[in-house]
Write an enzyme that holds these catalytic residues in place. Structure first.
Site, PDB file in Angstrom:
ATOM      1  NE  ARG A   1      42.271  37.893  44.480  1.00 47.11           N
ATOM      2  CZ  ARG A   1      42.860  36.779  44.070  1.00 47.11           C
ATOM      3  NH1 ARG A   1      42.390  36.134  43.012  1.00 47.11           N
ATOM      4  NH2 ARG A   1      43.909  36.295  44.713  1.00 47.11           N
TER       5      ARG A   1
ATOM      6  NE  ARG B   1      35.145  35.558  37.207  1.00 47.63           N
ATOM      7  CZ  ARG B   1      36.366  35.344  36.702  1.00 47.63           C
ATOM      8  NH1 ARG B   1      37.366  36.118  37.061  1.00 47.63           N
ATOM      9  NH2 ARG B   1      36.578  34.360  35.840  1.00 47.63           N
TER      10      ARG B   1
ATOM     11  CD  GLU C   1      43.230  30.244  39.540  1.00 48.16           C
ATOM     12  OE1 GLU C   1      43.709  30.754  40.573  1.00 48.16           O
ATOM     13  OE2 GLU C   1      42.988  30.899  38.503  1.00 48.16           O
TER      14      GLU C   1
ATOM     15  CB  SER D   1      47.702  30.241  41.292  1.00 43.73           C
ATOM     16  OG  SER D   1      46.677  30.253  40.339  1.00 43.73           O
TER      17      SER D   1
ATOM     18  NE  ARG E   1      37.218  30.334  42.030  1.00 41.35           N
ATOM     19  CZ  ARG E   1      37.763  30.926  40.973  1.00 41.35           C
ATOM     20  NH1 ARG E   1      38.482  30.205  40.117  1.00 41.35           N
ATOM     21  NH2 ARG E   1      37.618  32.214  40.776  1.00 41.35           N
TER      22      ARG E   1
END
Length: 421
Positions: free
Chosen positions: A258, A273, A345, A348, A385
């Site tokens: 990403r 991140r 988070e 998801s 993460r």
């Protein structure tokens, strides 16, 4: 894409969805107008082609002056057909381009609003109270010889890192635990390609508002996936799949990429991140009427994994304005990160209804044998993460980290990760 019939028959539903997302609802009226123009153009072209066909039969039976007159009429009609087909093509192109920009219709129970308007559905576990000042995951990881962001930046730039020694082992343990759970629950384990064609990336809804987050290899016209959801969604594109025995479930283990466009200055410390990470992703094809129940199952499997690594977490119902283009509803599981004093988070899970399947033409046969669009869902089972939350929540005052019991078999039975410096 959403079903055009919903636009025609339930336009207010689509307008309400756009309002809930904080998006422009005038696109609905524009699409309805374009759809009417498209359908009118199709009807006119069909009518002229039918007239042309009938005229051809008449020409075959005629002779003399009558034949000459009919041939002249046929020439004129052929020009009209060509014009009508051109008009139809333009109308379909205009409608298709705008239709592709319309996000999925939000589930009526999803909360409206933006990123901060989520609804907390539950808490599980209690954040730990430390009798010492906890270290953050980067300090812990460096002491354990588990990661290096400094060398990652030296080699690749900001937001890259090395997982080293027990850090690499910890990630493999975590992802193997996730893979084992997935297989136990009937998922077929997949290691998919991480480079995909533009039509697959677009089909999953990642080339609209999220295009700036995607890495593209222009010379090859391929995209690096940000989640194996993309590859797995494309696995059955242009196919009719067999759902007679129930949902078809895949678990993709892949590296993900990403660009993190728009996140300048956010989470620059450590590995929260980053541009590259590994993940085990659940992906499901099912009948549309099964999708909500399947969504609940995916959430339960995510919670099971978080329980195995002994993390306190909460489940949130993500607000409409924070949903991706393809999602009708999304639940996030957020684990407690002690040094941030916040939930972050970890997973998801999204119900994408028939949105992706319509773009990718993935269908199944109903009880009457007729092809129908499938529903697709996705959900994170574990990712890099998680190391952040595992290190911080299970740290000891001497800088060691307790290994959750479920991970120990994948780490050679180790109960503690000990500092090397």
């Amino acid at each position: 894409m959403i079903d055009p019939r919903i636009l025609r028959e339930e336009p207010e539903t689509v307008r309400a969805s756009q309002r809930a997302r904080g998006e422009d609802e005038s696109i609905v009226d524009e699409l309805i107008e374009l759809d009417e123009r498209r359908r009118s153009a199709i009807a006119r072209a069909d009518s002229l082609r039918a007239e042309q066909k009938q005229l051809g039969k008449s020409i075959g039976k005629a002779d003399g002056d009558e034949r000459e007159a009919l041939l002249a009429q046929g020439k004129d009609l052929a020009a009209q057909v060509k014009s009508a087909e051109s008009e139809q093509s333009l109308a379909e192109e205009s409608f298709g381009e705008l239709h592709a920009k319309l996000p999925n219709v939000v589930h009526p129970d999803a909360p409206p609003g933006g990123e901060d308007d989520f609804v907390t559905l539950k808490h599980a576990g209690t954040p730990r109270e430390f009798d010492f000042t906890p270290a953050d995951h980067l300090d812990l990881g460096e002491r354990l010889g588990a990661l290096s962001t400094e060398r990652g930046a030296k080699v690749s730039g900001a937001r890259f890192y090395f997982l080293t020694g027990v850090g690499a082992q910890l990630q493999l343990a975590l992802l193997n635990l996730a893979a084992a759970q997935a297989v136990e629950n009937g998922f077929q384990l997949m290691i998919p390609p991480v480079l995909v064609r533009p039509e697959i990336m677009a089909g999953t809804g990642f080339l609209g508002e999220h295009a700036s987050e995607v890495y593209r290899l222009e010379q090859d016209d391929l995209y690096l996936v940000g989640t194996s959801e993309v590859s797995l969604a494309g696995y059955h594109s242009e196919e009719i799949i067999d759902l007679s025995a129930g949902p078809v479930r895949y678990a993709g283990w892949s590296t993900c990429f990403r660009r993190e466009a728009g996140s300048y200055g956010k989470d620059t410390r450590g590995i929260i991140r980053v541009h590259q990470f590994d993940k085990v992703e659940m992906f499901v094809f099912c009948r549309p009427e099964e999708a909500e129940a399947e969504h609940a199952r995916l959430l339960a499997w995510e919670e099971e994994m978080l329980g195995k690594v002994e993390l306190p977490y909460r489940v949130i119902d993500v607000a409409a304005g924070d949903l991706g283009t393809s999602a009708a509803r999304k639940y996030d599981c957020e684990a407690w990160v002690p040094t941030q004093g916040a939930y972050r988070e970890m997973t998801s899970t999204s119900n994408c209804t028939t949105f992706q399947a319509r773009r990718l033409n993935t269908r199944y046969r109903d009880a009457d044998g007729k092809p129908q669009l499938a529903a697709t869902l996705n959900g994170t089972l574990a990712t890099t993460r998680w190391i952040v939350a595992i290190l911080e929540n299970h740290q000891q005052d001497d800088g060691s980290v307790r290994v959750p019991a479920a991970l120990r078999p994948y780490l050679g039975g180790k109960e503690l990760l000990r500092p090397v410096s």
